[in-house]
Design a protein around this motif. Structure first.
Motif, PDB file in Angstrom:
ATOM      1  N   PRO A  46     130.421  65.641 -14.461  1.00 17.69           N
ATOM      2  CA  PRO A  46     130.293  63.963 -13.852  1.00 17.69           C
ATOM      3  C   PRO A  46     129.052  63.506 -12.881  1.00 17.69           C
ATOM      4  CG  PRO A  46     132.381  65.206 -13.928  1.00 17.69           C
ATOM      5  CD  PRO A  46     131.005  66.458 -14.104  1.00 17.69           C
ATOM      6  N   ALA A  47     129.310  63.986 -12.074  1.00 19.19           N
ATOM      7  CA  ALA A  47     128.184  63.201 -10.584  1.00 19.19           C
ATOM      8  C   ALA A  47     126.553  64.063 -11.768  1.00 19.19           C
ATOM      9  CB  ALA A  47     127.763  64.485  -9.998  1.00 19.19           C
ATOM     10  N   PHE A  48     125.989  65.092 -12.104  1.00 22.91           N
ATOM     11  CA  PHE A  48     124.773  65.051 -12.563  1.00 22.91           C
ATOM     12  C   PHE A  48     124.943  64.002 -14.048  1.00 22.91           C
ATOM     13  CE2 PHE A  48     121.837  67.839 -15.449  1.00 22.91           C
ATOM     14  CZ  PHE A  48     121.158  67.522 -14.837  1.00 22.91           C
ATOM     15  N   ASN A  49     125.544  63.930 -15.144  1.00 23.79           N
ATOM     16  CA  ASN A  49     125.338  63.304 -15.949  1.00 23.79           C
ATOM     17  C   ASN A  49     125.925  61.395 -15.442  1.00 23.79           C
ATOM     18  OD1 ASN A  49     125.266  64.844 -17.761  1.00 23.79           O
ATOM     19  ND2 ASN A  49     127.592  65.226 -17.861  1.00 23.79           N
ATOM     20  N   ALA A  50     126.104  60.882 -14.424  1.00 23.50           N
ATOM     21  CA  ALA A  50     126.526  59.687 -14.051  1.00 23.50           C
ATOM     22  C   ALA A  50     125.461  59.433 -13.669  1.00 23.50           C
ATOM     23  CB  ALA A  50     127.478  59.713 -12.515  1.00 23.50           C
ATOM     24  N   TYR A  51     124.491  60.581 -12.633  1.00 24.57           N
ATOM     25  CA  TYR A  51     122.902  59.918 -11.837  1.00 24.57           C
ATOM     26  C   TYR A  51     121.564  59.701 -13.572  1.00 24.57           C
ATOM     27  CZ  TYR A  51     124.578  61.297  -7.060  1.00 24.57           C
ATOM     28  OH  TYR A  51     125.744  61.346  -6.264  1.00 24.57           O
ATOM     29  N   LEU A  52     121.870  60.995 -14.455  1.00 26.49           N
ATOM     30  CA  LEU A  52     120.587  60.618 -15.241  1.00 26.49           C
ATOM     31  C   LEU A  52     121.432  59.073 -15.765  1.00 26.49           C
ATOM     32  CD1 LEU A  52     121.336  64.629 -17.417  1.00 26.49           C
ATOM     33  CD2 LEU A  52     119.395  63.154 -15.666  1.00 26.49           C
ATOM     34  N   SER A  53     122.647  59.335 -15.672  1.00 31.42           N
ATOM     35  CA  SER A  53     123.263  57.501 -16.579  1.00 31.42           C
ATOM     36  C   SER A  53     122.098  56.696 -15.816  1.00 31.42           C
ATOM     37  CB  SER A  53     124.563  57.868 -17.328  1.00 31.42           C
ATOM     38  OG  SER A  53     124.900  58.210 -18.071  1.00 31.42           O
ATOM     39  N   ALA A  54     122.404  57.059 -14.698  1.00 32.55           N
ATOM     40  CA  ALA A  54     121.980  55.349 -13.599  1.00 32.55           C
ATOM     41  C   ALA A  54     120.356  55.742 -13.469  1.00 32.55           C
ATOM     42  CB  ALA A  54     122.694  55.834 -12.417  1.00 32.55           C
ATOM     43  N   GLY A  55     119.664  56.617 -14.256  1.00 30.26           N
ATOM     44  CA  GLY A  55     118.249  56.397 -14.241  1.00 30.26           C
ATOM     45  C   GLY A  55     116.988  57.364 -13.536  1.00 30.26           C
ATOM     46  N   TYR A  56     118.423  57.869 -13.003  1.00 32.00           N
ATOM     47  CA  TYR A  56     117.638  59.875 -12.285  1.00 32.00           C
ATOM     48  C   TYR A  56     116.955  59.955 -12.580  1.00 32.00           C
ATOM     49  CZ  TYR A  56     119.496  57.964  -7.842  1.00 32.00           C
ATOM     50  OH  TYR A  56     120.622  57.526  -6.531  1.00 32.00           O
TER      51      TYR A  56
END
Length: 155
Positions: free
Chosen positions: A123-133
């Motif tokens: 959940p955290a990993f995907n959230a950051y990728l979705s945010a553009g990281y």
């Protein structure tokens, strides 16, 4: 869920200590003592003069989240660390949290935000990728990521 951001000007860690269950301390910082030790956190984990921390508050004004931005490689880089959201505030909070992190970093003069996240924490990993990281590397079960704030501001 709508949050507000409160900068922790007085380096008060009592709200973090009260919202963070002992069982989740190792998830936030695997090297920290259990139970939460405010003095240890001030001396070891958030003791640098340029460390800046923030609380997320819910609509009722309760602290429901925390994150810190440390100086990275140079003052124009901030490293996101010690991100925590209470159980009741989770579920949809990630997008709003990442927006607040971005705003806070920009207010501190950062051009880049970096962070490390456990690859198994989907959940955290995907959230950051979705945010553009962007993922830079992987080592020992951790992904190092980077968000270029200047790219965000470009037309």
């Amino acid at each position: 869920m709508a949050f507000t951001l409160r900068r922790n000007h007085h380096r008060d860690l009592a709200p973090l200590a009260s919202m963070l269950p002992d069982a989740e301390i190792p998830l936030l910082n695997p090297n920290a003592k259990v139970p939460f030790d405010v003095i240890e956190w001030h001396q070891k984990w958030l003791g640098e003069p340029d460390d800046v921390s923030f609380y997320l508050q819910d609509a009722a004004g309760r602290d429901v989240g925390f994150f810190a931005l440390r100086v990275g490689v140079g003052p124009e880089v901030r490293h996101l660390t010690y991100v925590y959201v209470t159980q009741e505030a989770r579920g949809g909070a990630a997008a709003e949290l990442t927006e607040y992190v971005e705003q806070a970093a920009q207010a501190l003069g950062a051009l880049v935000v970096t962070l490390k996240v456990e690859i198994d924490n989907a959940p955290a990993f995907n959230a950051y990728l979705s945010a553009g990281y962007k993922e830079l590397s992987r080592r020992n079960g951790m992904a190092t990521t980077r968000l270029d704030l200047e790219e965000r501001l470009a037309p």
